[in-house]
Scaffold this motif. Sequence first.
Motif, PDB file in Angstrom:
ATOM      1  N   GLY B  10       0.819  -1.239   0.151  1.00  0.00           N
ATOM      2  CA  GLY B  10       0.123  -0.140   0.030  1.00  0.00           C
ATOM      3  C   GLY B  10       0.881   1.391   0.140  1.00  0.00           C
ATOM      4  O   GLY B  10       0.385   2.218  -0.229  1.00  0.00           O
ATOM      5  N   ASN B  24      -7.287   9.000  10.244  1.00  0.00           N
ATOM      6  CA  ASN B  24      -7.399   8.858   8.807  1.00  0.00           C
ATOM      7  C   ASN B  24      -5.891   8.945   8.296  1.00  0.00           C
ATOM      8  O   ASN B  24      -5.454   9.555   8.769  1.00  0.00           O
ATOM      9  N   PHE B  26      -3.380   8.902   4.595  1.00  0.00           N
ATOM     10  CA  PHE B  26      -3.011   8.773   3.252  1.00  0.00           C
ATOM     11  C   PHE B  26      -1.710   8.086   2.825  1.00  0.00           C
ATOM     12  O   PHE B  26      -0.717   8.453   3.082  1.00  0.00           O
ATOM     13  N   TYR B  29      -1.742   4.835  -2.077  1.00  0.00           N
ATOM     14  CA  TYR B  29      -2.772   3.964  -2.503  1.00  0.00           C
ATOM     15  C   TYR B  29      -4.117   4.746  -2.226  1.00  0.00           C
ATOM     16  O   TYR B  29      -4.860   5.080  -2.708  1.00  0.00           O
ATOM     17  N   THR B  30      -4.142   4.848  -0.805  1.00  0.00           N
ATOM     18  CA  THR B  30      -5.684   5.629  -0.397  1.00  0.00           C
ATOM     19  C   THR B  30      -5.650   7.137  -0.949  1.00  0.00           C
ATOM     20  O   THR B  30      -6.934   7.888  -1.165  1.00  0.00           O
ATOM     21  N   LEU B  33      -6.869   7.079  -4.409  1.00  0.00           N
ATOM     22  CA  LEU B  33      -8.218   6.840  -4.623  1.00  0.00           C
ATOM     23  C   LEU B  33      -8.936   8.038  -3.958  1.00  0.00           C
ATOM     24  O   LEU B  33     -10.048   8.629  -4.542  1.00  0.00           O
ATOM     25  N   VAL B  90     -12.492   6.222   1.656  1.00  0.00           N
ATOM     26  CA  VAL B  90     -11.325   5.654   1.244  1.00  0.00           C
ATOM     27  C   VAL B  90     -10.123   5.902   1.995  1.00  0.00           C
ATOM     28  O   VAL B  90      -8.905   5.535   2.039  1.00  0.00           O
ATOM     29  N   THR B  91     -10.089   6.851   3.072  1.00  0.00           N
ATOM     30  CA  THR B  91      -9.066   7.319   3.772  1.00  0.00           C
ATOM     31  C   THR B  91      -9.205   6.895   5.153  1.00  0.00           C
ATOM     32  O   THR B  91      -8.531   7.141   5.960  1.00  0.00           O
ATOM     33  N   ARG B 214     -11.282  -0.048  -1.883  1.00  0.00           N
ATOM     34  CA  ARG B 214     -10.640   0.230  -0.321  1.00  0.00           C
ATOM     35  C   ARG B 214     -10.707  -1.034   0.519  1.00  0.00           C
ATOM     36  O   ARG B 214     -10.105  -1.359   1.225  1.00  0.00           O
ATOM     37  N   GLU B 217      -8.009  -3.488   0.253  1.00  0.00           N
ATOM     38  CA  GLU B 217      -6.986  -2.923   0.950  1.00  0.00           C
ATOM     39  C   GLU B 217      -7.134  -3.193   2.436  1.00  0.00           C
ATOM     40  O   GLU B 217      -5.940  -3.803   3.048  1.00  0.00           O
TER      41      GLU B 217
END
Lengths: 143, 222
Positions: B10, B24, B26, B29-30, B33, B90-91, B214, B217
């Motif tokens: 990731g 959260n 980042f 990968y995220t 997204l 996604v985060t 997501r 992951e």
Amino acid sequence: MADIDNLIAIYAVIVIAIAAIALISIIAVPIGYEETQLYPKNINTSSALNPYDRGGEPFGKTDVIAQYPQNSPYLGYVTAYLTPLSALMAASNLYLGTTIVSHPGGIIDEILYNTRGLDTIVETSILFTAFAIASFLFRREDE
Amino acid sequence: MFELPTSSIGGEELFVLPFGDIVNYFTPYTGALFLFALIFTLICIFSKPEKQLDVAFGTDAIYAKDVTGKDLHFRRFMAIACGVATMGAVTSGDVFNFTLFVSMVGICIIGIVASVKNKHVLNAAFNYGIISMLATVPLFGGAAITLAATGTLSIWELSAIAPAMPGIAKALILVGVMGEGIAPFYAAKAELFRAPGAPYVIMIHVSSLLMFLRVVEIMLTV
């Protein structure tokens, strides 16, 4: 599967299958309950704030467990405060814990409003989205 | 066996956004997204909707299906809400927070097509609505089993004690996301896409796609 009217049945079958497999595997290999819970809860049925009672002195600091205490500098200060109206209701009956959303400034729960505050925001956002759709569909009849 | 240079596919952590216990994050990968969801939300904000044209066969006539007025406002609002919920999902660095955002995406998808006055679209939306309602049970059930079995919900903590989340919880969350994201149910999705108004309707597809990327992951991490 190409017919929309069968979709609910198909999805229900998938969910039932997964649930059945889950049940069988739990019976075969039981999952242990983790004793060191991050959000422990003691049900004290004689407390008026049940199930949100986390103890503590008003305007004093209470010990509350958090995953990342450095992110919640005011951890422990929130838990014991009640507005005068809520304090009156808590003193007069045992059911204040069930009215968490129905009166302003009611029970302030440390975990709901401090350490996991984003969850509370997203939950109410889901509710408001649903209300927005319902009110739009209801008012559309007037056009 | 290959000796791969890094174990974290990731990617490295770029930026962290803490909300109390919900942290959260980042990663490349995220973050990718998130950017994708952000760009698509911006398209929904600034773009005008498409005009769907139906040709009446045998004549010169054309039916133009235009999205205007209150209809336009409401669908744009719902598409933006769906985009914001997707960005949150996604985060998200927390299993329960992720499931909440996923169910919000499910409700927003119904909202996007709710104002369409087309019997087929509404029928599909109704069927999909029941599925997404049903899907919340395995979704939140999976999160609850995770909390009971591991004592925490943070993806950071769960990934530190690697195969921590019970396989049952993973399966339940996966089937829940399947229901919310209308993944294998192409019939409902095709019917929903009959609705005019391109950027808003495509948001249905984008959000469910990002949801799946997501959840894969998360399932691989925890």
